[in-house]
Design an enzyme around this catalytic site. Structure first.
Site, PDB file in Angstrom:
ATOM      1  CE  LYS A 167      33.786 -18.626   4.356  1.00  0.00           C
ATOM      2  NZ  LYS A 167      34.591 -19.826   4.679  1.00  0.00           N
ATOM      3  CG  ASP A 200      35.821 -21.413   7.402  1.00  0.00           C
ATOM      4  OD1 ASP A 200      36.388 -20.318   7.561  1.00  0.00           O
ATOM      5  OD2 ASP A 200      35.767 -21.978   6.299  1.00  0.00           O
ATOM      6  CG  ASP A 224      24.438 -15.246  18.570  1.00  0.00           C
ATOM      7  OD1 ASP A 224      24.625 -15.527  19.760  1.00  0.00           O
ATOM      8  OD2 ASP A 224      23.330 -15.306  18.014  1.00  0.00           O
TER       9      ASP A 224
END
Ligand code: ATP
Length: 329
Positions: A167, A200, A224
């Site tokens: 990100k 995302d 995770d």
């Protein structure tokens, strides 16, 4: 003869560990199992979730097959998984996610999740009654190390693409450093395509076209979340294996937890820990046996008549285990 530490763990751990051990023994690979109890039941007996003898055994034998261990909530105990990763430098969490028996058509990807830092470094402070901060730690060393593990695996396994998930458009310094490290490692693997996808977008891409992904490398938190998302694509936690690997030690374990809702009922799916055991056989250099286990799992799951309830069947742990052993023969 190989020596492996077996930690059955809590909840469904003992049931599925027993199954995996039977299946590994049926391959004919000579393994001496050093069984070490750890988990909530040991806390009552010894005052520690992981008794010293279990740590000593891992240090001596360096390879472990581990069932889930529950960290009692609100007890002040640090997660056993986090402790083991830190204590033994298990910096790479490796999770192969493959469609088995027709579930999640064409999915065959491997997630390399950095295991030691990021927001999981545990550096949180409560600044005031109304404010809390968490420190996200990203280092060049740990980022290069996990990228190197992903590329080395891709090369050895004949895989074509490594995708870094990040990100960095928002977290310019931390994720920016992770990408810098990724690009440096990628440059020494000209034969492997390196691509970068924002986390995302990656979630959407994984749901819409999971078969398009190959090797994925990412930070601790994104890894995770993506691992569980990916598990959901191929039939759930009962099917997905994992390994925690460092320079000296390796701990193989299923992604799932202790599943207290079904513990003791004999209906837990033994596939996840069995495929973890197959990764362990690879690690021990027993590649033919590892492949035989994977093929037998594939055929038992595809057959369906022995499927456990999590796969929509009415089978049980033992029936599934017997079917896997029968398929191997
Ligand atoms: P933990 O805190 O130990 O991770 P959890 O309850 O958050 O535990 P899991 O123990 O992984 O997470 O369980 C999540 C759900 O998946 C439960 O409904 C459980 O029964 C199911 N599940 C997990 N592993 C298996 C398995 N091997 N076979 C069948 N169902 C499973």
């Amino acid at each position: 003869m190989h020596t492996v530490v077996m930690i059955p763990g809590d909840g469904i751990g003992p049931e599925v560990s027993r199954a995996a051990r039977r299946i590994v023994d049926a391959t004919g690979v000579p393994i001496e199992w050093v069984v070490e109890e750890a988990g909530a039941h040991m806390l009552e007996r010894t005052g520690a979730l992981v008794p010293e003898s279990a740590y000593r055994a891992i240090e001596t034998h360096r390879v472990a097959l581990k069932g889930p261990i529950t960290t009692p909530i609100g007890s002040g105990f640090k997660s056993v998984n986090v402790s083991l990763r830190q204590k033994y430098g298990l910096y790479a969490n490796i999770r192969p996610v493959r469609s088995i028996g027709g579930r999640g058509a064409g999915v065959d990807l491997v997630i390399f999740r950095e295991n030691t830092e990021d927001l999981y470094a545990g550096r949180e402070i409560r600044v005031s009654d109304d404010e809390a901060h968490a420190v996200k730690v990203i280092t060049r060393g740990a980022s290069e190390r996990i990228a190197a593990a992903a590329f080395a695996y891709a090369e050895a396994a004949g895989r074509k693409t490594v995708t870094a998930v990040h990100k960095a458009n928002i977290m310019k310094l931390t994720d920016g450093l992770f990408l810098e490290a990724f690009r440096k490692v990628a440059a020494s693997y000209p034969g492997i395509r390196a691509q970068e996808v924002i986390v995302d977008n990656m979630c959407m891409q994984l749901v819409m076209r999971p078969a398009a992904f190959d090797v994925i490398v990412t930070e601790n938190l994104y890894g995770d979340i993506l691992s569980d998302l990916a598990a959901g694509l191929v039939g759930g936690l009962g099917l997905v294996p994992g390994a925690n690997v460092g320079e000296r030690y390796a701990v193989f374990e299923a992604v799932h937890g202790s599943a207290p809702d079904i513990a003791g009922k004999g209906i837990a799916n033994p596939v996840a820990i069995t495929l973890s055991a197959a990764m362990m056989l690879d690690h021990l250099g027993e590649r033919a046996a590892a492949e035989a286990v994977r093929k037998a799992v594939e055929s038992a799951v595809a057959d369906g008549s022995v499927a456990t309830p999590d796969l929509g069947g009415s089978g049980d742990t033992e029936g599934m285990t017997d079917a896997i052993i029968a398929a191997m023969r």
